[in-house]
Scaffold this active site. Structure first.
Site, PDB file in Angstrom:
ATOM      1  N   SER A  96       0.835  -1.208   0.000  1.00 38.41           N
ATOM      2  CA  SER A  96       0.000   0.000   0.000  1.00 38.41           C
ATOM      3  C   SER A  96       0.869   1.257   0.000  1.00 38.41           C
ATOM      4  CB  SER A  96      -0.884   0.034   1.241  1.00 38.41           C
ATOM      5  OG  SER A  96      -1.746  -1.078   1.229  1.00 38.41           O
TER       6      SER A  96
ATOM      7  N   GLU B  88       2.146   5.752   3.395  1.00 43.21           N
ATOM      8  CA  GLU B  88       2.712   4.632   4.137  1.00 43.21           C
ATOM      9  C   GLU B  88       4.123   4.350   3.614  1.00 43.21           C
ATOM     10  OE1 GLU B  88       0.081   1.407   4.842  1.00 43.21           O
ATOM     11  OE2 GLU B  88       1.699  -0.074   4.826  1.00 43.21           O
TER      12      GLU B  88
HETATM   13  C1  LIG Z   1       3.457  -6.956  -2.019  1.00 45.86           C
HETATM   14  C2  LIG Z   1       3.523  -6.215  -0.706  1.00 45.86           C
HETATM   15  C3  LIG Z   1       2.491  -6.339   0.196  1.00 45.86           C
HETATM   16  C4  LIG Z   1       2.546  -5.660   1.437  1.00 45.86           C
HETATM   17  N1  LIG Z   1       1.529  -5.825   2.326  1.00 45.86           N
HETATM   18  C5  LIG Z   1       1.594  -5.219   3.536  1.00 45.86           C
HETATM   19  C6  LIG Z   1       0.568  -5.421   4.517  1.00 45.86           C
HETATM   20  O1  LIG Z   1      -0.387  -6.154   4.302  1.00 45.86           O
HETATM   21  N2  LIG Z   1       0.694  -4.790   5.705  1.00 45.86           N
HETATM   22  C7  LIG Z   1       1.767  -3.980   6.006  1.00 45.86           C
HETATM   23  O2  LIG Z   1       1.839  -3.440   7.114  1.00 45.86           O
HETATM   24  N3  LIG Z   1       2.741  -3.774   5.099  1.00 45.86           N
HETATM   25  C8  LIG Z   1       2.694  -4.374   3.875  1.00 45.86           C
HETATM   26  N4  LIG Z   1       3.688  -4.172   2.968  1.00 45.86           N
HETATM   27  C9  LIG Z   1       4.779  -3.238   3.277  1.00 45.86           C
HETATM   28  C10 LIG Z   1       5.987  -3.938   3.925  1.00 45.86           C
HETATM   29  O3  LIG Z   1       6.010  -5.292   3.626  1.00 45.86           O
HETATM   30  C11 LIG Z   1       5.988  -3.791   5.431  1.00 45.86           C
HETATM   31  O4  LIG Z   1       5.857  -2.447   5.803  1.00 45.86           O
HETATM   32  C12 LIG Z   1       7.264  -4.372   6.041  1.00 45.86           C
HETATM   33  O5  LIG Z   1       7.071  -4.525   7.431  1.00 45.86           O
HETATM   34  C13 LIG Z   1       8.511  -3.533   5.795  1.00 45.86           C
HETATM   35  O6  LIG Z   1       9.638  -4.289   6.222  1.00 45.86           O
HETATM   36  P1  LIG Z   1      11.046  -4.186   5.496  1.00 45.86           P
HETATM   37  O7  LIG Z   1      11.970  -5.084   6.223  1.00 45.86           O
HETATM   38  O8  LIG Z   1      10.936  -4.395   4.047  1.00 45.86           O
HETATM   39  O9  LIG Z   1      11.414  -2.676   5.811  1.00 45.86           O
HETATM   40  P2  LIG Z   1      12.151  -1.617   4.861  1.00 45.86           P
HETATM   41  O10 LIG Z   1      11.224  -1.257   3.735  1.00 45.86           O
HETATM   42  O11 LIG Z   1      13.505  -2.070   4.514  1.00 45.86           O
HETATM   43  O12 LIG Z   1      12.279  -0.392   5.867  1.00 45.86           O
HETATM   44  C14 LIG Z   1      11.140   0.277   6.360  1.00 45.86           C
HETATM   45  C15 LIG Z   1      11.605   1.203   7.505  1.00 45.86           C
HETATM   46  O13 LIG Z   1      12.044   0.406   8.596  1.00 45.86           O
HETATM   47  C16 LIG Z   1      13.375   0.768   8.972  1.00 45.86           C
HETATM   48  N5  LIG Z   1      14.061  -0.447   9.413  1.00 45.86           N
HETATM   49  C17 LIG Z   1      14.115  -1.639   8.779  1.00 45.86           C
HETATM   50  N6  LIG Z   1      14.811  -2.532   9.508  1.00 45.86           N
HETATM   51  C18 LIG Z   1      15.217  -1.869  10.630  1.00 45.86           C
HETATM   52  C19 LIG Z   1      15.977  -2.247  11.773  1.00 45.86           C
HETATM   53  N7  LIG Z   1      16.472  -3.484  11.925  1.00 45.86           N
HETATM   54  N8  LIG Z   1      16.196  -1.315  12.735  1.00 45.86           N
HETATM   55  C20 LIG Z   1      15.682  -0.054  12.604  1.00 45.86           C
HETATM   56  N9  LIG Z   1      14.977   0.361  11.547  1.00 45.86           N
HETATM   57  C21 LIG Z   1      14.733  -0.534  10.572  1.00 45.86           C
HETATM   58  C22 LIG Z   1      13.986   1.348   7.699  1.00 45.86           C
HETATM   59  O14 LIG Z   1      15.083   2.216   8.002  1.00 45.86           O
HETATM   60  C23 LIG Z   1      12.799   2.081   7.106  1.00 45.86           C
HETATM   61  O15 LIG Z   1      12.664   3.349   7.693  1.00 45.86           O
HETATM   62  C24 LIG Z   1       3.658  -4.843   1.734  1.00 45.86           C
HETATM   63  C25 LIG Z   1       4.715  -4.728   0.799  1.00 45.86           C
HETATM   64  C26 LIG Z   1       4.647  -5.416  -0.402  1.00 45.86           C
HETATM   65  C27 LIG Z   1       5.796  -5.300  -1.377  1.00 45.86           C
END
Ligand SMILES: Cc1cc2nc3c(=O)[nH]c(=O)nc-3n(C[C@H](O)[C@H](O)[C@H](O)COP(=O)(O)OP(=O)(O)OC[C@H]3O[C@@H](n4cnc5c(N)ncnc54)[C@H](O)[C@@H]3O)c2cc1C
Length: 304
Positions: A224, A296
């Protein structure tokens, strides 16, 4: 001030740094220019060491989880990107499951299933890392990360390890206390409960099929783009759809024809196209519906 090359030399001694690493390779959007310096620590000590050098030399550091909720600019990220994806591992102590920050959150859900622990079914097939899920307070299918969190081990602003104990008052819809950007999440402790394995598995499969049916995995995207807001009376995707904006394109960036709140990279999108598309939809919703959308997806890097 130290140059990136000099900084790379400090890190190169450990053999884990890359200059000008394209972020497109590390984001689910498959977009984004180079990080000046990209480091891939193997463990929490290495991550802390890299961050200590950045702090000492006053170089900005960005923490990368799975890269599934960020839009990185075409000109990339100045300073250092610390990729947490090698900090993996899951263990159980009774019904307490501890997962390191870089572990894919869906793998943690599978681990819980294998042990017959219920509470994480919602996170199966959710892209991203455990650390990212904590940071975002990721939520889906009626549950969110904070529902099961008992503690978070992190590096504080002084880069010393400390334990945050769950306090509900610090958490709300897509908000966590870690969004102040002053902590590095190292490990999440999740309190689960004994569950009935076949029912859990059925629920998890249904979540995955639901995502597949909604086209989540068809194109590079970041899930999203905007948060939902109950006060708006309908999910954001429906509001965008109601304005006839599904399918709208700028360059290679497109509002998914099948979902108003998922924006896709059709193959050759620039991050600037995606940002322009986000801003266009924000303007349309503001002028035609009088509503202010909240993003988001996180814009990261060097934007004009
Ligand atoms: C197909 C798809 C579907 C999705 N569906 C959902 C859903 O249903 N619900 C939902 O909530 N989200 C959804 N998302 C978004 C995403 O998956 C989530 O927000 C997820 O939790 C992000 O995690 P990430 O590890 O990829 O974080 P990143 O995108 O790498 O980082 C996000 C933020 O977290 C910080 N961060 C990451 N790791 C750390 C750490 N270890 N310490 C401190 N800061 C950190 C980063 O600096 C950044 O600011 C979706 C994404 C996709 C591609």
């Amino acid at each position: 001030m130290i140059t990136v090359r000099e900084l790379a030399q400090i890190f190169k001694r450990d053999g884990f740094a890359k200059l000008a690493e394209p972020m497109a390779a590390h984001t689910s959007f498959r977009m984004g220019g180079p990080a000046d310096l990209y480091v891939l620590p193997a463990n929490a000590d290495e991550a802390a060491g890299a961050l200590r050098v950045c702090a000492r030399e006053s170089v900005p550091a960005f923490l990368l989880g799975g890269g599934t909720n960020i839009l990185v600019s075409d000109s990339g990220i100045r300073g250092v990107v610390v990729d947490m994806s090698r900090l993996t591992g899951i263990r159980a102590d009774g019904t307490l499951v501890a997962a390191q920050a870089g572990t894919p959150v869906s793998e943690v859900a599978e681990f819980a299933l294998a042990h017959g622990f219920s509470g994480l079914e919602f996170a199966f097939a959710l892209p991203g890392s455990m650390g990212g899920a904590v940071w975002m307070n990721a939520r889906c299918y009626g549950a969110e990360c904070s529902d099961v969190l008992e503690y978070v081990d992190c590096l504080g602003p002084d880069l010393q390890v400390r334990r945050y104990l769950m306090n509900r008052a610090d958490w709300s819809y897509k908000r966590s206390p870690f969004q102040d950007g002053r902590h590095v999440i190292l490990e999440a402790g999740l309190r689960l409960a004994p569950g009935e394995r076949s029912a859990m598995e059925k629920l998890m499969r249904s979540h995955r099929s639901d995502r597949e049916g909604k086209g989540h995995f068809l194109h590079p995207c970041a899930g999203s783009i905007f948060k939902n807001n109950r006060a708006f009376g309908a999910p954001t995707g429906q509001l965008i759809d109601s304005l006839g904006l599904n399918g709208t394109r700028i360059g290679g960036a497109q509002v998914a024809p099948f979902h108003g709140n998922i924006f896709i990279n059709t193959g050759n999108a620039r991050a600037a196209d995606m940002r322009a598309l986000i801003e266009l939809v924000e303007r349309e919703v503001r002028t035609r519906l009088g509503l202010e959308l909240e993003r988001e997806v996180i814009l990261v890097g060097d934007w004009d």
